[in-house]
Design a protein around this motif. Structure first.
Motif, PDB file in Angstrom:
ATOM      1  N   LEU B  37      42.143  30.399  50.472  1.00  0.00           N
ATOM      2  CA  LEU B  37      42.184  30.397  49.002  1.00  0.00           C
ATOM      3  C   LEU B  37      43.167  29.387  48.433  1.00  0.00           C
ATOM      4  O   LEU B  37      42.926  28.825  47.374  1.00  0.00           O
ATOM      5  CB  LEU B  37      42.608  31.778  48.493  1.00  0.00           C
ATOM      6  N   ASP B  40      42.685  25.105  50.074  1.00  0.00           N
ATOM      7  CA  ASP B  40      41.414  24.414  49.873  1.00  0.00           C
ATOM      8  C   ASP B  40      41.610  23.362  48.768  1.00  0.00           C
ATOM      9  O   ASP B  40      42.435  23.561  47.880  1.00  0.00           O
ATOM     10  CB  ASP B  40      40.408  25.484  49.412  1.00  0.00           C
ATOM     11  N   ILE B 122      35.049  33.522  30.378  1.00  0.00           N
ATOM     12  CA  ILE B 122      34.248  32.756  31.356  1.00  0.00           C
ATOM     13  C   ILE B 122      33.644  31.523  30.666  1.00  0.00           C
ATOM     14  O   ILE B 122      33.683  30.406  31.210  1.00  0.00           O
ATOM     15  CB  ILE B 122      33.123  33.644  31.943  1.00  0.00           C
ATOM     16  N   LYS B 126      34.073  27.552  31.594  1.00  0.00           N
ATOM     17  CA  LYS B 126      32.920  26.683  31.872  1.00  0.00           C
ATOM     18  C   LYS B 126      32.897  25.492  30.916  1.00  0.00           C
ATOM     19  O   LYS B 126      32.582  24.368  31.318  1.00  0.00           O
ATOM     20  CB  LYS B 126      31.613  27.474  31.806  1.00  0.00           C
ATOM     21  N   ASP B 132      31.255  27.568  39.017  1.00  0.00           N
ATOM     22  CA  ASP B 132      31.221  28.963  39.475  1.00  0.00           C
ATOM     23  C   ASP B 132      32.221  29.192  40.606  1.00  0.00           C
ATOM     24  O   ASP B 132      32.884  30.230  40.678  1.00  0.00           O
ATOM     25  CB  ASP B 132      29.805  29.326  39.954  1.00  0.00           C
ATOM     26  N   ARG B 133      32.326  28.191  41.496  1.00  0.00           N
ATOM     27  CA  ARG B 133      33.249  28.335  42.628  1.00  0.00           C
ATOM     28  C   ARG B 133      34.706  28.347  42.149  1.00  0.00           C
ATOM     29  O   ARG B 133      35.530  29.112  42.664  1.00  0.00           O
ATOM     30  CB  ARG B 133      33.020  27.199  43.614  1.00  0.00           C
ATOM     31  N   ILE B 135      35.727  29.415  39.256  1.00  0.00           N
ATOM     32  CA  ILE B 135      35.923  30.724  38.615  1.00  0.00           C
ATOM     33  C   ILE B 135      36.082  31.808  39.678  1.00  0.00           C
ATOM     34  O   ILE B 135      36.987  32.654  39.600  1.00  0.00           O
ATOM     35  CB  ILE B 135      34.751  31.030  37.655  1.00  0.00           C
ATOM     36  N   HIS B 136      35.221  31.749  40.688  1.00  0.00           N
ATOM     37  CA  HIS B 136      35.332  32.706  41.797  1.00  0.00           C
ATOM     38  C   HIS B 136      36.721  32.642  42.427  1.00  0.00           C
ATOM     39  O   HIS B 136      37.393  33.653  42.620  1.00  0.00           O
ATOM     40  CB  HIS B 136      34.277  32.413  42.869  1.00  0.00           C
ATOM     41  N   ASP B 137      37.155  31.427  42.758  1.00  0.00           N
ATOM     42  CA  ASP B 137      38.434  31.290  43.465  1.00  0.00           C
ATOM     43  C   ASP B 137      39.601  31.732  42.587  1.00  0.00           C
ATOM     44  O   ASP B 137      40.544  32.360  43.078  1.00  0.00           O
ATOM     45  CB  ASP B 137      38.632  29.849  43.951  1.00  0.00           C
ATOM     46  N   VAL B 139      39.546  34.037  40.159  1.00  0.00           N
ATOM     47  CA  VAL B 139      39.554  35.508  40.099  1.00  0.00           C
ATOM     48  C   VAL B 139      40.085  36.085  41.407  1.00  0.00           C
ATOM     49  O   VAL B 139      40.922  37.004  41.401  1.00  0.00           O
ATOM     50  CB  VAL B 139      38.145  36.054  39.776  1.00  0.00           C
ATOM     51  N   LEU B 140      39.659  35.508  42.527  1.00  0.00           N
ATOM     52  CA  LEU B 140      40.111  36.066  43.811  1.00  0.00           C
ATOM     53  C   LEU B 140      41.587  35.750  44.074  1.00  0.00           C
ATOM     54  O   LEU B 140      42.307  36.587  44.630  1.00  0.00           O
ATOM     55  CB  LEU B 140      39.213  35.595  44.961  1.00  0.00           C
TER      56      LEU B 140
END
Lengths: 180, 190
Positions: B37, B40, B122, B126, B132-133, B135-137, B139-140
């Motif tokens: 995480l 990268d 969100i 954007k 999307d990736r 945003i995913h990263d 949040v995680l």
């Protein structure tokens, strides 16, 4: 609809780990070692802590799926799960597990909410250092999983039967990462 | 006075390192998660990822994680500690991209609760070019720090008072990555 493009019809965290399997792998490994790995707390007790924290975080997907897993693992004593979720302090769960759930509830709020007296209460009922460690880490991990699942608005099924099936799979097979 | 851990860890390592050494089998996937995480560089740079981790740790009032990840971010930012401090206190006016600002907004919502993230948070990300990736990263990363921070403070892990030790550990992480290997080397600054 989820906030990002994930596979339609795949619920909760499964859709997210299929979106990004690289992070999915350690997430599932963490769940497996914490909830099924070596511990003097039973898998049922650990799933109960997970369900309790998810309930407090208002995360329907994690709460329903881990409560279902806990019911399967408790077997004849499965009513404990719903008693704890209804009113932990008044439930018939053992004083030791009650003291550990109290710690988990504090961790859910914030790490610093855990005070000496919470630890002392758990020790009074013979909780070991390792059990206290595992409880704190389960509660912390579900403070992550719950935010991951809801923060991306992953699909939360409404059908109770879907969770019963998930819980059975979690009880039987543990945490196996779904293939993308 | 420095706080004492709630349990007997059997070691004197600082912060999360002491907890990781107490139980290495749970530490291993957490280290792997942090590596993937935070190190990268697709979409978000390691500096941006560490700034998100620092910001969330600051919101969670976790001094050890806040300091540690702030120092790691500082190394990636060629020593620009002022920027790290500004992200902590007032990121809206920091010299960072609008995309990162929109992702810090998102991370701040996740810190409160997953359900606090709205469609407009969100859409804002954007609009500023987040994929999307990304945003995913984000949040995680925010969710993972809600775990790490609670783990560290929930067990009252040792917090080194000597601030000069944090950059030394940060350098070790930048050079060798996260993971259990850091438990088996001499602790920097000791």
């Amino acid at each position: 609809m989820a906030h990002i493009k994930v596979e339609v019809g795949v619920p909760g965290i499964r859709s997210l780990v299929m979106f990004r399997p690289e992070t999915g792998k350690p997430l599932y490994e963490l769940a497996q070692v914490l909830l099924r790995g070596p511990s003097t707390l039973s898998p049922a007790e650990r799933e109960l802590i997970a369900a309790y924290v998810s309930f407090r975080n208002n995360c329907g997907f994690c709460m329903n799926s881990h409560a279902a897993a806990a019911r399967c693992l408790y077997g004849d004593e499965k009513s404990i799960v719903d008693d704890v979720l209804a009113d932990m302090q008044q439930s018939g769960v053992s004083p030791k597990i009650k003291a550990l759930l109290n710690i988990a509830g504090k961790v859910q709020v914030l790490g610093k909410e855990v005070h000496e007296e919470d630890i002392a209460l758990a020790r009074k009922y013979a909780a070991t250092d390792r059990e206290i460690h595992d409880t704190v880490l389960i509660a912390a991990a579900f403070s992550m999983f719950n935010r991951y699942v809801d923060g991306l608005a992953s699909w939360t099924p409404d059908d109770p039967a879907a969770y019963a099936e998930m819980g059975q799979r979690m009880a039987d097979k543990g945490y196996v990462i779904p293939k993308p | 006075m420095e706080r004492e851990p709630h349990i007997n860890l059997g070691n004197n390592f600082p912060g999360i390192r002491g907890l990781m050494a107490f139980r290495e089998d749970t530490a291993a996937p957490m280290g792997e998660l942090a590596n993937i995480l935070l190190r990268d560089s697709i979409g978000l740079t390691p500096a941006e990822r560490e700034l998100i981790g620092t910001y969330v740790s600051n919101l969670n009032d976790c001094f050890y994680c806040d300091q540690s990840h702030g120092e790691i971010a500082c190394i990636y930012l060629d020593g620009n500690r002022e920027l790290v401090d500004q992200v902590r206190t007032d990121y809206e006016h920091a010299d960072i991209s609008d995309k990162l600002k929109s992702l810090l907004n998102l991370a701040g919502k996740v810190q409160q609760s997953g359900k606090a993230v709205t469609k407009s948070d969100i859409a804002y990300a954007k609009l500023n070019g987040a994929s999307d990736r990304d945003i995913h990263d984000t949040v995680l990363i925010a969710a993972a720090f809600c775990m790490f921070n609670r783990y560290v403070d929930g067990l009252s892990a040792r917090v080194p008072a000597d601030l000069s030790s944090y950059p030394l550990r940060a350098r070790q992480i930048v050079e060798t990555g996260y993971g259990n290997h850091i438990l088996h080397t001499k602790q920097p600054g000791t």
